[in-house]
Write a protein that holds these residues in place. Structure first.
Motif, PDB file in Angstrom:
ATOM      1  N   ILE A 209      38.865  51.727  -2.345  1.00  0.00           N
ATOM      2  CA  ILE A 209      38.079  51.099  -3.411  1.00  0.00           C
ATOM      3  C   ILE A 209      37.478  52.177  -4.300  1.00  0.00           C
ATOM      4  O   ILE A 209      36.629  52.966  -3.868  1.00  0.00           O
ATOM      5  CB  ILE A 209      36.979  50.212  -2.813  1.00  0.00           C
ATOM      6  N   GLU A 211      35.503  51.986  -6.902  1.00  0.00           N
ATOM      7  CA  GLU A 211      34.111  51.766  -7.289  1.00  0.00           C
ATOM      8  C   GLU A 211      33.133  52.390  -6.299  1.00  0.00           C
ATOM      9  O   GLU A 211      32.119  52.982  -6.692  1.00  0.00           O
ATOM     10  CB  GLU A 211      33.858  50.271  -7.395  1.00  0.00           C
ATOM     11  N   ARG A 246      37.567  47.485  -7.519  1.00  0.00           N
ATOM     12  CA  ARG A 246      36.211  47.083  -7.143  1.00  0.00           C
ATOM     13  C   ARG A 246      36.162  46.518  -5.729  1.00  0.00           C
ATOM     14  O   ARG A 246      37.142  45.986  -5.220  1.00  0.00           O
ATOM     15  CB  ARG A 246      35.680  46.024  -8.126  1.00  0.00           C
ATOM     16  N   LEU A 247      34.964  46.569  -5.157  1.00  0.00           N
ATOM     17  CA  LEU A 247      34.745  45.962  -3.846  1.00  0.00           C
ATOM     18  C   LEU A 247      34.970  44.458  -3.908  1.00  0.00           C
ATOM     19  O   LEU A 247      35.488  43.855  -2.963  1.00  0.00           O
ATOM     20  CB  LEU A 247      33.335  46.283  -3.348  1.00  0.00           C
ATOM     21  N   ASP A 249      37.144  42.931  -5.432  1.00  0.00           N
ATOM     22  CA  ASP A 249      38.573  42.617  -5.442  1.00  0.00           C
ATOM     23  C   ASP A 249      39.124  42.415  -4.024  1.00  0.00           C
ATOM     24  O   ASP A 249      40.115  41.707  -3.831  1.00  0.00           O
ATOM     25  CB  ASP A 249      39.375  43.745  -6.112  1.00  0.00           C
ATOM     26  N   LEU A 250      38.491  43.053  -3.050  1.00  0.00           N
ATOM     27  CA  LEU A 250      39.052  43.101  -1.704  1.00  0.00           C
ATOM     28  C   LEU A 250      39.241  41.719  -1.066  1.00  0.00           C
ATOM     29  O   LEU A 250      40.289  41.464  -0.452  1.00  0.00           O
ATOM     30  CB  LEU A 250      38.185  43.984  -0.814  1.00  0.00           C
TER      31      LEU A 250
END
Length: 465
Positions: A209, A211, A246-247, A249-250
């Motif tokens: 990630i 971000e 981004r977190l 997105d995970l």
């Protein structure tokens, strides 16, 4: 990596098709994967929407990969990681071995990682006097047998429980048993002490990630967590395509990854690594090194069509539905990544060793339909066939005469296909000639230049209308 010629590849495929026991094992295992995946997908109504979101995220990430990698490297270093960018497999191997020697490492434990297979890390470690131990059960089994993984997520998919029982009996000096529970208990007992004594852990990376500078590992056995927390030094090897922005997105990937690959709602362990052990932490490595691996991925990125292959999550679902993979198994491909996605990425990663693989496909489209990020695999295979025929990219390999004749035949067919009436006439003649050979709507054998079409399967009889 030993270069496999075109003739060797086709000999391997013929051997795989002729091995009915292998085909039985593959059908059973891949069939179970597919059934479980279909069941959990049908229960998760937002699956298609999540798949589309995940694809858009990967498309965005690959589209600005250079920016995200710079951001990721900066965040990782802020978090206390040591980052090394490896242009090729040798650079990655050399860095890891030099680090191991500098830390006095004699034994490493490895969480499941196809990327370490890609760079042939285990043989390099052994030559350097360092003992690598695979800790994923499937990887541990094939390591005991001196084999390579046969599947991206199920390394020992080509083996039955009886095969594994014999392997454990021969290699671990235990009484033979085919019972999975007993075999798993033996492996757990043997590996537990190894986890506690290894000086270095090596893992792959499922997502990185940008971000937050966080590495994410997803797994089902806990071996990745043990490998990343118990040893004093951790090395995480990641392909550069693993970065996501981004977190937030995970979760979209976690929703679809396990459902597609193993038929679970979620993998058993989702590990977040945010850096080395800090003051007050109960466990964790004292230093963490991240090796970002290119090894041909930039070449894929430079191709506006082929870059779509970098969306791949390495879920293995396309292997489970591929009629070619299910007949020949992973070892026939001769390189690390097998199946439809392997046929796409391998020519860029391994050059002429894999130049023939894009032709190992029926182009049926099942791989595209099941892919969690909707990679148009048939389109990419056709693109690579076009490039190989023009001599673009990897050096050409010598194909056996039978395949050369097949190619010439396809060129003649392409010229004839420009005349629809001629095609219809040819089909009518073919149906008439083949009618005496048909049984229950299928041809068991076709003579002449088309005999290869019925070598491993029956061919639907042509209809004269």
């Amino acid at each position: 990596m030993a270069i496999q010629s075109g003739s060797e590849f086709f000999k391997a495929t013929q051997a795989g098709v002729a091995d009915f026991e292998l085909r039985r094992k593959l059908d059973n295992a891949t069939g179970r994967h597919f059934e479980h995946a279909a069941a959990v997908r049908s229960e998760f109504l937002p699956f298609d929407a999540e798949r589309e979101i995940a694809r858009r995220i990967k498309q965005d990430a690959i589209g600005r990969l250079d920016q995200l990698l710079i951001q990721l490297k900066e965040r990782l270093e802020v978090n206390g990681f040591k980052v090394f960018v490896a242009g090729d497999a040798k650079m990655a191997r050399d860095y890891i071995i030099e680090l191991a020697h500098a830390r006095g490492v004699t034994r490493v434990v490895k969480g499941k990682s196809m990327t370490t297979e890609e760079i042939e890390l285990n043989p390099a470690l052994q030559q350097a006097g360092i003992e690598p131990i695979e800790t994923d059960l499937g990887e541990y089994i094939v390591q005991l047998r001196g084999e390579k993984p046969s599947h991206i997520i199920t390394p020992a998919i080509h083996l039955s429980k009886e095969d594994i029982g014999k392997t454990f009996s021969d290699r671990l000096n235990i009484a033979y048993t085919p019972q999975p529970e007993q075999l798993t208990a033996v492996a757990r007992e043997r590996l537990r002490s190894i986890f506690l004594t290894a000086e270095m852990g090596i893992t792959g990376v499922n997502f990185a990630i940008a971000e937050t500078g966080t590495l994410v590992l997803v797994e089902n056995e806990g071996n990745g967590r043990m490998s990343s927390t118990l040893p004093e030094t951790l090395v995480a090897l990641m392909g550069i395509e693993k970065v996501i922005p981004r977190l937030d997105d995970l979760p979209h990937f976690l929703e679809i990854l396990a459902r597609t690959s193993t038929g679970q709602k979620l993998t058993c362990y989702t590990n977040f690594i945010n850096g080395p052990r800090r003051d007050g932490d109960a466990d964790g490595p004292h230093e963490v090194h991240v090796v970002m691996l290119d090894n041909g991925r930039s070449a894929m990125l430079a191709d506006p069509v082929l870059r779509e292959a970098l969306y791949c999550l390495r879920c293995g679902a396309c292997l489970n539905v591929c009629p070619v993979y299910r007949r020949i198994g992973g070892h026939a491909y001769g390189v690390t990544y097998s199946g439809p996605i392997g046929s796409i990425v391998s020519p860029s990663l391994f050059g002429s060793a894999a130049a023939q693989l894009p032709f190992a496909s029926t182009l049926c489209g099942a791989c595209r339909d099941i892919c969690p990020v909707s990679i148009d695999i048939p389109r990419l295979l056709l693109h690579l066939r076009w490039k190989e025929n023009l001599g673009i990219g990897a050096p050409r390999v010598e194909f056996p005469g039978e395949v050369a004749r097949s190619r010439n035949g396809m060129r003649r067919f392409a010229r004839m296909a420009r005349w629809p009436r001629l095609i219809r006439l040819a089909l009518l003649v073919g149906a008439f000639v083949a009618r005496p050979f048909a049984r229950e709507g299928y041809l068991r054998w076709i003579p002449g230049p088309f005999k290869s079409w019925t070598r491993g399967r029956d061919f639907p009889a042509l209809r004269g209308h």
